[in-house]
Design a protein around this motif. Structure first.
Motif, mmCIF file in Angstrom:
data_model
loop_
_atom_site.group_PDB
_atom_site.id
_atom_site.type_symbol
_atom_site.label_atom_id
_atom_site.label_comp_id
_atom_site.label_asym_id
_atom_site.label_seq_id
_atom_site.Cartn_x
_atom_site.Cartn_y
_atom_site.Cartn_z
ATOM 1 N N GLY A 130 -15.600 -34.597 15.711
ATOM 2 C CA GLY A 130 -14.508 -34.965 16.610
ATOM 3 C C GLY A 130 -13.150 -35.001 15.940
ATOM 4 O O GLY A 130 -12.254 -35.746 16.365
ATOM 5 N N LYS A 131 -12.976 -34.184 14.903
ATOM 6 C CA LYS A 131 -11.697 -34.162 14.196
ATOM 7 C C LYS A 131 -10.578 -33.646 15.097
ATOM 8 O O LYS A 131 -10.769 -32.692 15.854
ATOM 9 N N ALA A 132 -9.436 -34.258 14.974
ATOM 10 C CA ALA A 132 -8.276 -33.852 15.764
ATOM 11 C C ALA A 132 -7.486 -32.773 15.043
ATOM 12 O O ALA A 132 -7.699 -32.509 13.855
ATOM 13 N N ARG A 133 -6.584 -32.127 15.776
ATOM 14 C CA ARG A 133 -5.621 -31.222 15.147
ATOM 15 C C ARG A 133 -4.886 -31.975 14.034
ATOM 16 O O ARG A 133 -4.643 -33.180 14.127
ATOM 17 N N ARG A 134 -4.505 -31.225 12.996
ATOM 18 C CA ARG A 134 -3.752 -31.858 11.915
ATOM 19 C C ARG A 134 -2.634 -30.907 11.511
ATOM 20 O O ARG A 134 -2.743 -30.142 10.556
ATOM 21 N N ALA A 135 -1.572 -30.938 12.296
ATOM 22 C CA ALA A 135 -0.423 -30.071 12.014
ATOM 23 C C ALA A 135 0.286 -30.580 10.766
ATOM 24 O O ALA A 135 0.642 -31.754 10.671
ATOM 25 N N VAL A 136 0.486 -29.694 9.799
ATOM 26 C CA VAL A 136 1.137 -30.101 8.553
ATOM 27 C C VAL A 136 2.548 -30.621 8.825
ATOM 28 O O VAL A 136 3.020 -31.547 8.165
ATOM 29 N N SER A 137 3.224 -30.035 9.811
ATOM 30 C CA SER A 137 4.594 -30.464 10.111
ATOM 31 C C SER A 137 4.657 -31.908 10.588
ATOM 32 O O SER A 137 5.720 -32.543 10.519
ATOM 33 N N ASP A 138 3.525 -32.441 11.062
ATOM 34 C CA ASP A 138 3.495 -33.830 11.518
ATOM 35 C C ASP A 138 3.205 -34.810 10.388
ATOM 36 O O ASP A 138 3.308 -36.023 10.585
ATOM 37 N N LEU A 139 2.822 -34.303 9.222
ATOM 38 C CA LEU A 139 2.527 -35.196 8.111
ATOM 39 C C LEU A 139 3.821 -35.782 7.561
ATOM 40 O O LEU A 139 4.890 -35.157 7.639
ATOM 41 N N PRO A 140 3.764 -36.970 6.982
ATOM 42 C CA PRO A 140 4.994 -37.575 6.449
ATOM 43 C C PRO A 140 5.506 -36.794 5.245
ATOM 44 O O PRO A 140 4.714 -36.223 4.482
ATOM 45 N N PRO A 141 6.825 -36.744 5.053
ATOM 46 C CA PRO A 141 7.368 -36.054 3.878
ATOM 47 C C PRO A 141 7.019 -36.823 2.606
ATOM 48 O O PRO A 141 6.794 -38.034 2.642
ATOM 49 N N PRO A 142 6.962 -36.129 1.473
ATOM 50 C CA PRO A 142 6.629 -36.800 0.218
ATOM 51 C C PRO A 142 7.808 -37.595 -0.336
ATOM 52 O O PRO A 142 8.922 -37.527 0.188
ATOM 53 N N ALA A 143 7.561 -38.296 -1.433
ATOM 54 C CA ALA A 143 8.608 -39.093 -2.063
ATOM 55 C C ALA A 143 9.658 -38.193 -2.702
ATOM 56 O O ALA A 143 9.332 -37.113 -3.216
ATOM 57 N N PRO A 144 10.910 -38.619 -2.695
ATOM 58 C CA PRO A 144 11.974 -37.807 -3.298
ATOM 59 C C PRO A 144 11.946 -37.874 -4.820
ATOM 60 O O PRO A 144 11.265 -38.715 -5.413
ATOM 61 N N ILE A 145 12.697 -36.970 -5.437
ATOM 62 C CA ILE A 145 12.873 -36.955 -6.895
ATOM 63 C C ILE A 145 14.364 -36.839 -7.175
ATOM 64 O O ILE A 145 15.181 -36.839 -6.255
ATOM 65 N N ASP A 146 14.732 -36.714 -8.437
ATOM 66 C CA ASP A 146 16.125 -36.447 -8.809
ATOM 67 C C ASP A 146 16.377 -34.959 -8.583
ATOM 68 O O ASP A 146 16.093 -34.130 -9.440
ATOM 69 N N TRP A 147 16.897 -34.630 -7.419
ATOM 70 C CA TRP A 147 17.012 -33.233 -7.010
ATOM 71 C C TRP A 147 17.989 -32.448 -7.885
ATOM 72 O O TRP A 147 17.731 -31.288 -8.225
ATOM 73 N N ASP A 148 19.107 -33.053 -8.237
ATOM 74 C CA ASP A 148 20.092 -32.336 -9.050
ATOM 75 C C ASP A 148 19.527 -32.012 -10.431
ATOM 76 O O ASP A 148 19.734 -30.913 -10.959
ATOM 77 N N ALA A 149 18.796 -32.960 -11.014
ATOM 78 C CA ALA A 149 18.187 -32.707 -12.322
ATOM 79 C C ALA A 149 17.152 -31.594 -12.219
ATOM 80 O O ALA A 149 17.062 -30.725 -13.100
ATOM 81 N N ALA A 150 16.351 -31.610 -11.149
ATOM 82 C CA ALA A 150 15.348 -30.557 -10.960
ATOM 83 C C ALA A 150 16.010 -29.199 -10.780
ATOM 84 O O ALA A 150 15.563 -28.190 -11.339
ATOM 85 N N TYR A 151 17.079 -29.168 -9.995
ATOM 86 C CA TYR A 151 17.804 -27.917 -9.765
ATOM 87 C C TYR A 151 18.311 -27.339 -11.090
ATOM 88 O O TYR A 151 18.123 -26.149 -11.382
ATOM 89 N N GLU A 152 18.957 -28.174 -11.902
ATOM 90 C CA GLU A 152 19.521 -27.708 -13.169
ATOM 91 C C GLU A 152 18.424 -27.259 -14.129
ATOM 92 O O GLU A 152 18.577 -26.265 -14.839
ATOM 93 N N ALA A 153 17.300 -27.978 -14.141
ATOM 94 C CA ALA A 153 16.199 -27.610 -15.038
ATOM 95 C C ALA A 153 15.601 -26.264 -14.654
ATOM 96 O O ALA A 153 15.320 -25.419 -15.511
ATOM 97 N N VAL A 154 15.414 -26.036 -13.368
ATOM 98 C CA VAL A 154 14.839 -24.770 -12.907
ATOM 99 C C VAL A 154 15.816 -23.625 -13.138
ATOM 100 O O VAL A 154 15.422 -22.527 -13.537
ATOM 101 N N LEU A 155 17.109 -23.866 -12.927
ATOM 102 C CA LEU A 155 18.114 -22.834 -13.160
ATOM 103 C C LEU A 155 18.140 -22.439 -14.636
ATOM 104 O O LEU A 155 18.211 -21.244 -14.970
ATOM 105 N N ALA A 156 18.053 -23.432 -15.516
ATOM 106 C CA ALA A 156 18.054 -23.143 -16.947
ATOM 107 C C ALA A 156 16.798 -22.376 -17.357
ATOM 108 O O ALA A 156 16.864 -21.422 -18.129
ATOM 109 N N LYS A 157 15.658 -22.780 -16.826
ATOM 110 C CA LYS A 157 14.399 -22.115 -17.167
ATOM 111 C C LYS A 157 14.403 -20.663 -16.702
ATOM 112 O O LYS A 157 13.840 -19.783 -17.359
#
Length: 697
Positions: free
Chosen positions: A193-220
């Motif tokens: 009896g499992k229900a639909r499980r739309a991924v878009s309805d799941l809660p968003p994950p916890a945030p991170i330091d986005w600017d630091a991640a952006y700079e690290a990925v750009l450098a890499k």
């Protein structure tokens, strides 16, 4: 239903099966077929669940490359994924083989996912200068969390089924066929009896330091912008409602579509597939190669032997003494230990390769039965000729004799044998079991099936094979000698080696030319300079003396701890060697040169112009058949940044007329070095690009 998507019912389960060989690419017909299948299932009251699966080797391996560069057609993939997710019926993706790019995005739009143990998943869009544009950056983080999502999305790497299960990307691993797995999982979900499980309805994950991640990925990524922009798209999945996050993802996707980097990476994608597709080899069967001989067990020879062993070939390694043969085996074993640690082979495989597939020898007679032999001995013509004379005497009829020479005239080497039709150049790049490039150097008398065999061997070894004609340095090293000379000229004129290295790493090279010289060994360039002096240097050429002083000190770069840089034990990066600038300043003074300042932009422009001008000469002379051959050589052998597509694609992007104008201006001061390539002038005069020549080939 369409011809490429089938629909059938198994009780209360609808099966929507893609059959679009070879990789079930998501062309318009597949997208339409999937949509029609979902709608048909929804219209049937008996159907409670929908299983999406693929026939053949894969689930869906991504977009249809035939549609690249063309206007998109409905149904658009983001809309299709949204419609699959919105279905009131349970939707299960049953995955096997590869589920990549849009294929994984389709699976993410399903409510549940099951995969076979050998399945792989990934979002490789960054390799095209893009990001996932159908919800991948919005749905994946909701299942895996930000860290795992960024790892996969910003690198474009593939994850196996076990990893995908661990991070929450799939729900189950099952041993059966995709059809069996999908039906069984659907029945289980319905039974519980499992229900639909739309991924878009799941809660968003916890945030991170986005600017630091952006700079690290750009450098890499050494300046590649697509991976860094993936960070911003994933950030939207956390900070915005799903619909707004989807809009942000699409906006970034469209921004990237307009970038020069996307043009470069699309060029690289198609050129990588076209480079070994030679009209001259159509219908030409290669000779059989099961046993390979390698002469010389140094770093290069051991790398070649390693690559051949990993490809399933029997290898005879010839050295001049038992001690040297044992040392060669040690190098090969060390290389294979790396493959063992990475899981490419198991312990039994390691033992088989080192004890059964590898034969050590000190007598040329051991090569009498090999199908192809590659010499990797000292880069000296007299030595090479002696080797080939011996091979000519002992190798069986039809055996191919190959030289790994980096610069020398393969026609002259072939002439040392009575079988020049069987002689070819196979120029590997060190370490040969790692580096992807193989220059297949074709002398005048080489038989077509020998050329075909060179390409077939390269493919078997996992190499990107480029056809090259005979000249000093072939394609790559000839161009390298020219742009390295441009760097030496800039040093005399006022730039430091360290400024040049910094400017070029900022441009996107993994290393600058002086750091590369230290890595390769300064004695190699020293030997080339000595040879060219013996052959005679044109009196019009500007020369530099200080590099010889470095070598005369016994400083050959990383292997001696000193070169342009000083290398401390345990540290890979070096610090500038202060003695170098003393010698440079002394040479400037002796030659009456008043040093000038160079900006990073000026360094890059002059370095790249020299590279492009020489590359245009290489193409114009037929050493490289097409501009894309040059581009792939520099991408896979010389660390050229992939997001520019190669030096000749870069030239097209920045504009040939302005580039030619710069070259002609510099030619007023140094007409010998900066003589414009005739092909470059012709293209500018006729309003064409290098890529126009690729399309005409």
């Amino acid at each position: 239903m369409s011809d490429v998507v089938a629909y059938e019912k198994q009780g209360e389960i609808a099966l929507v099966t893609i059959h679009n060989p070879p990789v079930n690419a998501l062309g318009q017909a597949v997208r339409q077929g999937l949509l029609d299948g979902v709608l048909q299932a929804e219209a049937d009251d008996e159907v409670k669940a929908i299983v999406i699966l693929g026939e053949g080797r894969v689930f869906i391996a991504g977009a249809d490359i035939k549609e690249f560069g063309k206007p998109p057609t409905e149904p658009f993939l983001p809309d299709l994924c949204g419609r699959i997710e919105a279905s009131p019926k349970l939707v299960i993706a049953s995955m096997h083989g590869a589920s990549l790019g849009g294929g994984l995005e389709v699976a993410l739009a399903a409510h549940y996912r099951v995969a076979v143990p050998g399945a792989k998943v990934g979002l490789p869009e960054v390799h095209l200068g893009l990001l996932p544009g159908a919800g991948g950056t919005q749905r994946m983080p909701r299942l895996t969390g930000v860290e795992a999502a960024l790892d996969l999305i910003t690198t474009g790497r593939h994850a196996g089924a076990a990893e995908a299960l661990k991070i929450g990307l799939i729900d189950r691993i099952a041993e059966g066929s995709p059809r069996e797995n999908g039906i069984a999982f659907a029945k289980e979900l319905l039974g519980e009896g499992k229900a639909r499980r739309a991924v878009s309805d799941l809660p968003p994950p916890a945030p991170i330091d986005w600017d630091a991640a952006y700079e690290a990925v750009l450098a890499k990524g050494r300046g590649q912008i697509a991976p860094a922009m993936c960070v911003r798209a994933v950030q939207a999945s956390v900070e915005l409602p799903f619909a707004e996050g989807m809009k942000r993802e699409r906006d970034i996707f469209m921004e990237l579509m307009q970038t020069d980097q996307r043009k470069g990476m699309i060029h690289a994608f198609f050129s990588e597939r076209a480079v070994s597709n030679l009209p001259e080899l159509k219908g030409v069967a290669p000779r059989d190669v099961s046993a390979l001989g390698v002469i010389g067990g140094g770093t290069m020879g051991a790398g070649i032997a390693t690559a051949a062993l990993l490809a399933g070939l029997q290898v005879v390694m010839l050295e001049m003494s038992p001690e040297a043969a044992d040392a060669a085996k040690g190098r090969i074993s060390g290389n294979l230990q790396g493959a063992l640690k990475r899981g490419k082979i198991d312990q039994a495989g390691f033992e088989t390769l080192t004890e059964k597939a590898l034969t050590l020898a000190t007598d040329y007679a051991a090569l009498s039965d090999v199908d192809l032999v590659i010499e990797a001995v000292f880069e000296e013509m007299s030595v090479k000729k002696q080797v080939f004379e011996k091979l000519d005497a002992v190798c069986k009829p039809g055996a191919i004799l190959a030289s790994n020479t980096s610069y020398l005239d393969v026609n002259e080497i072939a002439a040392a044998t009575k079988r020049p039709a069987d002689v070819i150049g196979l120029h590997f790049f060190s370490p040969a079991h790692v580096m992807k490039l193989l220059e297949v150097v074709v002398p005048d008398a080489t038989a077509p099936d020998v050329v075909a065999t060179g390409f077939a061997l390269g493919k078997r070894l996992g190499k990107i094979c480029v056809r090259a004609g005979v000249c000093d340095g072939f394609i790559g090293n000839r161009i390298l000698a020219t742009y390295r000379t441009a760097a030496d000229h800039m040093v005399l004129d006022g730039a430091s080696p360290y400024e040049i290295d910094k400017a070029l790493t900022a441009f996107g090279f993994a290393m600058g030319p002086f750091a590369v010289a230290d890595l390769a060994g300064l004695d190699i360039g020293w030997a080339v300079r000595k040879r060219k002096r013996e052959e005679g240097i044109d009196p019009r050429a500007r020369t530099t003396d200080y590099p010889d002083l470095i070598c005369e000190e016994g400083w050959f770069g990383q292997k001696t701890g000193k070169g342009y840089y000083i290398y401390e034990a345990g540290k890979r990066a070096g610090i500038p060697n202060p003695k170098i600038m003393e010698w440079i300043e002394a040479e400037r003074s002796a030659k009456g040169i008043t040093p000038q300042d160079f900006t990073h932009e000026q360094i890059v422009r002059k370095y790249m112009a020299a590279m492009v001008n020489e590359a245009a000469k290489v193409v114009g002379e037929g050493i490289a058949r097409r501009p894309l051959d040059v581009d792939m050589t520099l991408l896979f052998g010389y660390g050229f940044p992939r997001y520019w597509g190669g030096p000749l694609m870069w030239a097209d992007i920045v504009g040939l007329p302005d580039l030619l104008a710069d070259i002609e201006r510099w030619a007023e001061e140094d007409p010998f070095f900066w003589e414009p390539a005739p092909l470059l002038k012709e293209l500018v005069e006729t309003g064409r690009s290098f890529d126009d020549l690729n399309k005409a080939a």
